[in-house]
Write an enzyme that holds these catalytic residues in place. Structure first.
Site, PDB file in Angstrom:
ATOM      1  N   ASP A   1       0.821  -0.495  13.280  1.00 29.79           N
ATOM      2  CA  ASP A   1       0.104   0.404  12.373  1.00 29.79           C
ATOM      3  C   ASP A   1       1.186   1.173  11.626  1.00 29.79           C
ATOM      4  OD1 ASP A   1      -1.212   2.497  11.162  1.00 29.79           O
ATOM      5  OD2 ASP A   1      -1.942   3.408  13.021  1.00 29.79           O
TER       6      ASP A   1
ATOM      7  N   LYS B   1       4.545   5.652   2.305  1.00 25.29           N
ATOM      8  CA  LYS B   1       3.425   4.723   2.137  1.00 25.29           C
ATOM      9  C   LYS B   1       2.628   5.028   0.860  1.00 25.29           C
ATOM     10  CE  LYS B   1      -0.513   3.074   4.856  1.00 25.29           C
ATOM     11  NZ  LYS B   1      -1.155   3.208   6.173  1.00 25.29           N
TER      12      LYS B   1
ATOM     13  N   GLU C   1      -6.933  -1.654   8.029  1.00 29.02           N
ATOM     14  CA  GLU C   1      -6.961  -0.701   9.139  1.00 29.02           C
ATOM     15  C   GLU C   1      -8.353  -0.572   9.774  1.00 29.02           C
ATOM     16  OE1 GLU C   1      -5.182   2.710   7.270  1.00 29.02           O
ATOM     17  OE2 GLU C   1      -3.233   1.722   7.200  1.00 29.02           O
TER      18      GLU C   1
ATOM     19  N   ASP D   1     -11.547   7.831   9.393  1.00 29.86           N
ATOM     20  CA  ASP D   1     -10.114   7.903   9.700  1.00 29.86           C
ATOM     21  C   ASP D   1      -9.497   9.156   9.074  1.00 29.86           C
ATOM     22  OD1 ASP D   1      -7.395   7.568   9.920  1.00 29.86           O
ATOM     23  OD2 ASP D   1      -7.365   5.502   9.203  1.00 29.86           O
TER      24      ASP D   1
END
Ligand code: AMP
Length: 625
Positions: free
Chosen positions: A8, A70, A171, A193
């Site tokens: 991850d 990211k 994800e 999330d």
């Protein structure tokens, strides 16, 4: 062959997991923590730090500490320049305008791929130390809304780190896998999330091992850090009231406040109140000042109520985009450390009327899902097929500006499809392949993903060359398009990466537009088909006249030529009824010519009235302008 791990690669933290004895196991970092901050830093002498050691020195070395990389993956500097104010290091344009992080200690910029590769390499090294064997393959997760450029960048990062990236998975799909939800038949899952800096809500359909992301929404600037900052502000305010000193002016004090605030927030997830005790937080006239304040959960919830409001909007958006009611959700999965906050759990329960699934650690659930996927690919985990689907249809532009779909929306990937096309004019030396993505019949209304030319087509009449176009989407969703001229074998191809891709909003918009314009689009398509058919008929009749030579009398030839002209004229003016009637007139004339030729009992000439090889030709490419 070495081991395959699941990773991850997060905005704030990253986690690596592996299948051991049929069970997914999270691997601790060399520093003994189960999550690794996604932070890379460089000391003045160029020494590289990754993870918690990099995070720890961030206050004293802000220019050389790279975090949240990211956010910049697969982006140009232009696209993300508004983010500069939020980070302590400098963004600079790299190759092709790519957003890069400038590192003064190295006097050069690093691409997001390179920085991510450094994080991945640390995770790889830590996993190797734990397993005592080489780790050379990985499954890496990305947000569901990542476009092709971002996925490719992630894959490249893995390869730079010496990992063969077997699969890039979404994800929320990974989180669902970790809960074993692939075994369910036809359920709708909501993945909530809330991490350190980003918030994502996805609605997925699952059935027979296929996960389809129905909608995704979020807030790329909402996460645990915002909750910490609320406590920091409160502490600063209270301290000022008490001591008359503004701690915000003291950089070192702010960093201590931030760390203490995060600890306080975490404690409040299990306790009703917490003590924030920071001795020697600052000094006034050489006299040390101490901070000692008590914060209750109720107060914390009051301070952060506006953040909880912000959570609601993307939630409702995702539900609306999935065209459903909140009550229709079958399962709710919590991902990200911030979902441990009782107020977040309470809100999700209220919104969905469901008890959220929380049995898997929310920081680790995505990496665990990635490890399970790695196990599936390695054959360790049986009876699961995990499949992803294409979010939009893919195809090419053909003559008349028509979008010809090769791969339909929601096709399970990996997939490969080929189709034969041809040229529109005599002696056309090259064709342009315009690769399109979307749902509309007019090429122009769809998104062009890239173009390339296939040159070197040998001189031939129109519609004779055969050009085979192949669309190949690999398991990571990366598209390769090739075109081959069958006669000579000349081939050209492109891999679709780069700027022109779609984000989740665009996908939604394009699907909606296609629905709204269905009637107009149908008319356009019918007209385009009629024009194409007319072009073909005009061309074929012309060819028949030429091939027939003396066998056709002059009056018939004259008549047919006039009718060809009128049809061509009607096509240029573009009135459907006019084209249709000119078409019917020429069609009749063409039939009677064919009859005459048959009557003359000349089988060979009659055959020429039939188009050659038409059964394999699907459409024509325009000649280059
Ligand atoms: P992630 O990006 O998923 O690693 O989440 C990191 C965020 O989760 C950070 O903001 C942490 O402070 C937060 N977090 C971790 N554990 C807890 C907890 N028990 N209560 C509240 N927030 C937490």
């Amino acid at each position: 062959m070495g081991k395959t791990v699941g990773i991850d690669l997060g905005t704030t933290n990253s986690v690596v997991a592996v299948m051991e004895g049929g069970e997914p196991v999270v691997i601790s970092t060399a520093e003994g923590s189960r999550t690794c901050p996604s932070v890379v830093a460089f000391k003045q002498n160029g020494e590289r730090l990754v993870g918690v050691t990099a995070k720890r020195q961030s206050v004293v070395n802000p220019d050389n500490t790279i975090y949240s990389i990211k956010r910049f993956m697969g982006h140009t500097l232009n696209e993300v320049s508004s983010e500069q104010g939020r980070i302590s290091y400098k963004l600079k344009a790299g190759k092709n305008g790519q957003a890069c992080a400038f590192v003064p200690a190295l006097d050069k910029e690093l691409s997001p791929e390179e920085v991510s590769a450094m994080i991945l390499q640390k995770l790889k090294n830590d996993a190797e130390a734990y397993l005592g064997e080489t780790v050379d393959q990985a499954v890496i997760t990305v947000p569901a809304y990542f476009n092709d450029a971002q996925r490719t960048a992630t894959k490249n990062a893995g390869e730079i780190a010496g990992l063969k990236v077997l699969r890039i998975i979404n994800e929320p799909t990974a989180a669902s896998l970790a809960y074993g939800l692939d075994k369910k038949s036809n359920e709708t899952i909501l993945v909530f999330d809330l991490g350190g800096g980003t918030f994502d809500v996805s609605v997925l359909d699952v059935g027979e091992g296929v996960f389809e992301v129905r909608s995704t929404s979020g807030d790329s600037h909402l996460g645990g850090d915002d909750f910490d900052n609320k406590i920091v502000d409160w502490l600063v305010q209270e301290f000022k009231k008490d001591q008359g000193v503004d701690l915000l002016k003291d950089r070192a004090a702010v960093q201590r406040l931030r760390e203490a605030s995060e600890r306080a927030k975490i404690e409040l997830s299990s306790q009703m109140s917490t003590q924030v005790n920071l001795p020697y937080i600052t000094a006034v006239d050489n006299e040390p000042k101490h901070l000692d304040l008590s914060l209750t959960r109720a107060k914390f919830e009051e301070l952060t109520s506006d953040l909880m409001e912000r959570v609601k909007k993307p939630f409702f958006q995702a539900i609306e985009d999935a065209k459903m009611q909140a009550g229709e959700i079958d399962e709710v999965i919590m991902v990200g450390g911030s979902t441990r906050m009782p107020q977040v759990q309470e809100l999700v329960k209220q919104l969905t009327n469901k008890e959220p699934n929380r049995s898997v650690n929310p920081d680790e659930v995505v990496a665990i899902g990635a490890a399970i996927q790695a196990g599936i690919l390695g054959g360790e985990v049986k009876n699961i097929v995990l499949l992803d689907v294409t979010p939009l249809s893919l195809g090419v532009e053909t003559q008349g500006g028509i979008f010809d779909k090769l791969i339909d929306r929601n096709t399970t990937i990996p997939t490969k499809k080929s189709r034969i096309y041809t040229t529109a004019s005599d002696n056309q030396p090259e064709v342009e392949i315009n690769v399109l993505q979307g749902e509309r019949p007019k090429a122009h209304d769809n998104k062009s993903l890239g173009r390339f030319h296939l040159a070197g087509i040998p001189p031939a009449p129109a519609r004779v060359p055969q050009i085979e176009v192949t669309f190949d989407i690999d398991a990571n969703g990366i598209l390769n398009v090739s075109a081959q001229e069958k006669g000579t074998g000349t081939k050209q191809s492109i891999t679709i990466t780069g700027s022109g891709n779609l984000n989740r909003d665009e996908i939604e918009r394009m699907v909606k537009e296609a629905e709204m314009n269905a009637e107009l689009d149908k008319q356009f398509q019918e007209l385009a088909e009629l024009k194409n058919k007319s072009d073909q008929l005009a061309y074929q009749t012309e060819k028949t006249l030429k091939d027939a030579g003396e066998k056709i009398d002059e009056a018939t030839r004259q008549d047919a030529t006039e009718k060809i002209e009128s049809l061509r004229k009607a096509v240029t003016t573009g009135e459907a009824s006019e084209i249709q009637s000119a078409f019917s007139i020429l069609e009749q004339a063409s039939h009677s010519i064919a009859e005459k030729l048959y009557a003359a009992n000349d089988a060979e000439s009659a055959k020429a009235a039939q188009p050659e090889g038409e059964e394999v030709i699907d459409a024509e490419f325009n000649e280059e302008k």
